[in-house]
Scaffold this motif. Structure first.
Motif, PDB file in Angstrom:
ATOM      1  N   CYS A 189     -26.885   5.549 -47.317  1.00 51.86           N
ATOM      2  CA  CYS A 189     -27.316   6.886 -46.884  1.00 51.86           C
ATOM      3  C   CYS A 189     -26.738   7.236 -45.512  1.00 51.86           C
ATOM      4  CB  CYS A 189     -28.834   6.987 -46.873  1.00 51.86           C
ATOM      5  SG  CYS A 189     -29.658   5.722 -45.888  1.00 51.86           S
ATOM      6  N   SER A 190     -25.599   6.638 -45.166  1.00 50.76           N
ATOM      7  CA  SER A 190     -24.964   6.902 -43.878  1.00 50.76           C
ATOM      8  C   SER A 190     -23.479   7.182 -44.076  1.00 50.76           C
ATOM      9  CB  SER A 190     -25.148   5.696 -42.934  1.00 50.76           C
ATOM     10  OG  SER A 190     -26.503   5.350 -42.799  1.00 50.76           O
ATOM     11  N   SER A 191     -22.804   7.552 -42.994  1.00 50.84           N
ATOM     12  CA  SER A 191     -21.368   7.823 -43.076  1.00 50.84           C
ATOM     13  C   SER A 191     -20.588   6.515 -43.145  1.00 50.84           C
ATOM     14  CB  SER A 191     -20.923   8.625 -41.849  1.00 50.84           C
ATOM     15  OG  SER A 191     -20.880   7.796 -40.697  1.00 50.84           O
ATOM     16  N   LEU A 192     -19.298   6.637 -43.429  1.00 51.35           N
ATOM     17  CA  LEU A 192     -18.451   5.448 -43.551  1.00 51.35           C
ATOM     18  C   LEU A 192     -18.222   4.769 -42.205  1.00 51.35           C
ATOM     19  CD1 LEU A 192     -15.752   6.770 -46.069  1.00 51.35           C
ATOM     20  CD2 LEU A 192     -17.716   5.283 -46.544  1.00 51.35           C
ATOM     21  N   SER A 193     -18.462   5.487 -41.119  1.00 52.84           N
ATOM     22  CA  SER A 193     -18.246   4.893 -39.797  1.00 52.84           C
ATOM     23  C   SER A 193     -19.354   3.928 -39.405  1.00 52.84           C
ATOM     24  CB  SER A 193     -18.109   5.989 -38.731  1.00 52.84           C
ATOM     25  OG  SER A 193     -19.329   6.700 -38.590  1.00 52.84           O
ATOM     26  N   LEU A 194     -20.519   4.027 -40.051  1.00 56.20           N
ATOM     27  CA  LEU A 194     -21.615   3.110 -39.748  1.00 56.20           C
ATOM     28  C   LEU A 194     -21.350   1.757 -40.401  1.00 56.20           C
ATOM     29  CD1 LEU A 194     -25.384   3.758 -39.603  1.00 56.20           C
ATOM     30  CD2 LEU A 194     -24.573   1.893 -41.050  1.00 56.20           C
ATOM     31  N   LYS A 195     -21.422   0.702 -39.608  1.00 52.77           N
ATOM     32  CA  LYS A 195     -21.204  -0.656 -40.094  1.00 52.77           C
ATOM     33  C   LYS A 195     -22.507  -1.431 -39.979  1.00 52.77           C
ATOM     34  CE  LYS A 195     -16.813   0.285 -40.431  1.00 52.77           C
ATOM     35  NZ  LYS A 195     -16.164   0.509 -41.752  1.00 52.77           N
ATOM     36  N   THR A 196     -22.690  -2.389 -40.852  1.00 49.21           N
ATOM     37  CA  THR A 196     -23.878  -3.224 -40.807  1.00 49.21           C
ATOM     38  C   THR A 196     -23.489  -4.691 -40.700  1.00 49.21           C
ATOM     39  OG1 THR A 196     -23.992  -3.371 -43.225  1.00 49.21           O
ATOM     40  CG2 THR A 196     -25.248  -1.596 -42.164  1.00 49.21           C
ATOM     41  N   VAL A 197     -24.410  -5.475 -40.152  1.00 50.47           N
ATOM     42  CA  VAL A 197     -24.196  -6.910 -40.020  1.00 50.47           C
ATOM     43  C   VAL A 197     -25.553  -7.606 -40.126  1.00 50.47           C
ATOM     44  CG1 VAL A 197     -24.388  -6.806 -37.495  1.00 50.47           C
ATOM     45  CG2 VAL A 197     -23.195  -8.726 -38.562  1.00 50.47           C
ATOM     46  N   ASN A 198     -25.559  -8.758 -40.773  1.00 52.60           N
ATOM     47  CA  ASN A 198     -26.789  -9.534 -40.872  1.00 52.60           C
ATOM     48  C   ASN A 198     -27.076 -10.221 -39.539  1.00 52.60           C
ATOM     49  OD1 ASN A 198     -25.754  -9.917 -44.068  1.00 52.60           O
ATOM     50  ND2 ASN A 198     -27.921  -9.531 -43.761  1.00 52.60           N
ATOM     51  N   LEU A 199     -28.344 -10.218 -39.152  1.00 48.75           N
ATOM     52  CA  LEU A 199     -28.724 -10.835 -37.887  1.00 48.75           C
ATOM     53  C   LEU A 199     -30.127 -11.412 -37.964  1.00 48.75           C
ATOM     54  CD1 LEU A 199     -28.281 -11.430 -34.870  1.00 48.75           C
ATOM     55  CD2 LEU A 199     -29.148  -9.146 -34.366  1.00 48.75           C
ATOM     56  N   ASN A 200     -30.216 -12.705 -37.697  1.00 45.48           N
ATOM     57  CA  ASN A 200     -31.495 -13.397 -37.556  1.00 45.48           C
ATOM     58  C   ASN A 200     -31.645 -13.742 -36.089  1.00 45.48           C
ATOM     59  OD1 ASN A 200     -33.733 -15.032 -37.533  1.00 45.48           O
ATOM     60  ND2 ASN A 200     -32.894 -16.590 -38.911  1.00 45.48           N
ATOM     61  N   LEU A 201     -32.522 -13.047 -35.390  1.00 45.91           N
ATOM     62  CA  LEU A 201     -32.653 -13.211 -33.944  1.00 45.91           C
ATOM     63  C   LEU A 201     -33.217 -14.574 -33.542  1.00 45.91           C
ATOM     64  CD1 LEU A 201     -33.930  -9.662 -32.970  1.00 45.91           C
ATOM     65  CD2 LEU A 201     -31.804 -10.723 -32.216  1.00 45.91           C
ATOM     66  N   ALA A 202     -33.744 -15.316 -34.488  1.00 43.89           N
ATOM     67  CA  ALA A 202     -34.252 -16.649 -34.181  1.00 43.89           C
ATOM     68  C   ALA A 202     -33.188 -17.727 -34.378  1.00 43.89           C
ATOM     69  CB  ALA A 202     -35.462 -16.964 -35.050  1.00 43.89           C
ATOM     70  N   ASP A 203     -31.967 -17.324 -34.752  1.00 45.28           N
ATOM     71  CA  ASP A 203     -30.895 -18.268 -35.062  1.00 45.28           C
ATOM     72  C   ASP A 203     -29.689 -17.989 -34.168  1.00 45.28           C
ATOM     73  OD1 ASP A 203     -28.899 -19.852 -36.121  1.00 45.28           O
ATOM     74  OD2 ASP A 203     -29.115 -19.125 -38.170  1.00 45.28           O
ATOM     75  N   SER A 204     -29.359 -18.918 -33.286  1.00 48.03           N
ATOM     76  CA  SER A 204     -28.239 -18.731 -32.357  1.00 48.03           C
ATOM     77  C   SER A 204     -26.914 -18.572 -33.086  1.00 48.03           C
ATOM     78  CB  SER A 204     -28.155 -19.906 -31.378  1.00 48.03           C
ATOM     79  OG  SER A 204     -29.243 -19.900 -30.482  1.00 48.03           O
ATOM     80  N   ASN A 205     -26.745 -19.275 -34.198  1.00 44.11           N
ATOM     81  CA  ASN A 205     -25.503 -19.153 -34.963  1.00 44.11           C
ATOM     82  C   ASN A 205     -25.352 -17.759 -35.555  1.00 44.11           C
ATOM     83  OD1 ASN A 205     -24.670 -21.827 -34.512  1.00 44.11           O
ATOM     84  ND2 ASN A 205     -25.915 -22.571 -36.226  1.00 44.11           N
ATOM     85  N   SER A 206     -26.457 -17.204 -36.036  1.00 44.03           N
ATOM     86  CA  SER A 206     -26.428 -15.849 -36.577  1.00 44.03           C
ATOM     87  C   SER A 206     -26.108 -14.845 -35.480  1.00 44.03           C
ATOM     88  CB  SER A 206     -27.788 -15.514 -37.212  1.00 44.03           C
ATOM     89  OG  SER A 206     -27.814 -14.179 -37.690  1.00 44.03           O
ATOM     90  N   ILE A 207     -26.663 -15.047 -34.299  1.00 41.42           N
ATOM     91  CA  ILE A 207     -26.381 -14.168 -33.166  1.00 41.42           C
ATOM     92  C   ILE A 207     -24.901 -14.235 -32.799  1.00 41.42           C
ATOM     93  CG2 ILE A 207     -26.804 -13.806 -30.700  1.00 41.42           C
ATOM     94  CD1 ILE A 207     -29.707 -14.679 -31.187  1.00 41.42           C
ATOM     95  N   SER A 208     -24.344 -15.435 -32.771  1.00 42.05           N
ATOM     96  CA  SER A 208     -22.932 -15.605 -32.423  1.00 42.05           C
ATOM     97  C   SER A 208     -22.027 -14.905 -33.434  1.00 42.05           C
ATOM     98  CB  SER A 208     -22.583 -17.098 -32.360  1.00 42.05           C
ATOM     99  OG  SER A 208     -23.282 -17.736 -31.310  1.00 42.05           O
TER     100      SER A 208
END
Length: 298
Positions: free
Chosen positions: A60-79
Motif C-alpha cells: 500500500c505504498s509507493s515503489l520508493s518505500l523500502k522495507t527491512v526486517n529488524l529485531n531490536l533485541a538482536d545485534s546481528n539483525s541490527i547490523s
C-alpha cells in the motif's frame, strides 16, 4: 497539538528524495508515519519485525518505500539493517531516524517479576534503540540529519513496576545527552512524548492476561502476602486506567513526528495527546504526595 510559535512555521526545502529510517513499522504509529512520509516524497526505509509486516506495508505504498526486517533485541539483525540502510542511502547519508520501539513490558508489582521480564522491554525499547542509533550516527552526521525518539509519556512517572518506566527514563536521558553532543555536527534530536492511543501497543486485555499469568506463577508466600483482593483491585485499576486515558486521534503523534523532521527549528520535546500534556507531564512536576495519592486511587 502544541502552542504554535512563529518559528514553527519555517520548513526545510528540497525534502524530496531524502532518506528516513523508521523502526517498528508493524505498529500503527510506525506504519502510519511510514505511509505519510512516503506520500510527502521521502525515501522511507521501514523496519518491521516480521516479513508479513514488510509485505503489507509495501503493498500500500509507493515503489520508493523500502522495507527491512529488524529485531531490536538482536545485534546481528541490527547490523544487517544498518548495512541495508547504508546501501540504500548510497553515500548521501541518512536524513532522519525515527525510533519507535516498544518491548513487551509486563505491568505488575516489582516482586511479581523476574529479571527476564526486565530484559524483555529493556533489550528492545532501550538498548536496542540505542544500538541502532549508535550504528547509524555516521550516516546521520554526514547528512546533518534528524533523530526523533518516540516515547510514551507514561514513562515520565514510575506508576508500575518492571522495565517500562526504566526504558522511557533511559531514552529521555539518552536523547538529551545526544542532542547536546550532536549540535556540533548539525544533527538535531527531538523527543515526541505521546499518550495512550487506540491501536497502540497498550491493550487492557493483554495487560489483564499478563497479570493472571504472573499471579498464577507466584510462590504461595508472595501470593498470600498480597491477597486475592489486592490482585482483583490492581487488575481492575490497570484495565480502567488504559481505557480512561485512551485517545482516538493518532494524527496528533504523526504531526509531531513530521514537524520534528521537516521544521527548520524542531522542538526539543513535543507532547502528543491530552494525557501526555495535561496528566503525565503535570504529575511529573507535582509533589510526590499528590502523585502517590493518585497512584493509590487510580
Amino acid at each position: 497539538m502544541w502552542k504554535v510559535l512563529p518559528r514553527d512555521s519555517h520548513r526545510l526545502r528540497n525534502l524530496s528524495g531524502k532518506h528516513v529510517f523508521i523502526t517498528s513499522c508493524d505498529t500503527e504509529l510506525g506504519n502510519s508515519l511510514a505511509k505519510w512520509l512516503d506520500k510527502r516524497g521521502f525515501c522511507v526505509i521501514a523496519a518491521c519485525a516480521t516479513e508479513k509486516g514488510c509485505q503489507e506495508l509495501q503493498s500500500c505504498s509507493s515503489l520508493s518505500l523500502k522495507t527491512v526486517n529488524l529485531n531490536l533485541a538482536d545485534s546481528n539483525s541490527i547490523s544487517r539493517a544498518v548495512v541495508f540502510v547504508t546501501k540504500e542511502t548510497a553515500g548521501n547519508g541518512l536524513f532522519g531516524l525515527v525510533s519507535n520501539a516498544e518491548g513487551t513490558a509486563p505491568v505488575a508489582p516489582t516482586d511479581w517479576l523476574r529479571i527476564e521480564d526486565f530484559h524483555s522491554v529493556l533489550d528492545v525499547s532501550l538498548l536496542g534503540s540505542i544500538e541502532v542509533t549508535l550504528k547509524l550516527l555516521p550516516l546521520l552526521k554526514k547528512a546533518e540529519g534528524r533523530i526523533v525518539n518516540l516515547i510514551n509519556a507514561k514513562g515520565l512517572m514510575a506508576f508500575v513496576g518492571g522495565g517500562y518506566s526504566l526504558s522511557k527514563w533511559g531514552m529521555e536521558a539518552f536523547s538529551d545527552t545526544l542532542r547536546i553532543e550532536m549540535q556540533h555536527f548539525g544533527v538535531k534530536v527531538s523527543i515526541v512524548e505521546h499518550g495512550f492511543f487506540r491501536g497502540g501497543v497498550v491493550n487492557s486485555d493483554v495487560i489483564e492476561k499478563t497479570l493472571f499469568r504472573l499471579w498464577n506463577g507466584l510462590t504461595p508466600e508472595i501470593r498470600d502476602s498480597y491477597g486475592e483482593k489486592y490482585f482483583v483491585e490492581y487488575t481492575k485499576a490497570q484495565r480502567s486506567s488504559v481505557k480512561r486515558l485512551c485517545d482516538f486521534d493518532i494524527s496528533k503523534v504523526i504531526k509531531c513526528m513530521e514537524h520534528a523532521l521537516i521544521a527548520k527549528y524542531p522542538r526539543t520535546r513535543y507532547g502528543a495527546g491530552w494525557d501526555a500534556k495535561f496528566f503525565w507531564l503535570f504529575l511529573s512536576y507535582a509533589p510526590s504526595c499528590l502523585s502517590d495519592l493518585l497512584h493509590e486511587i487510580k
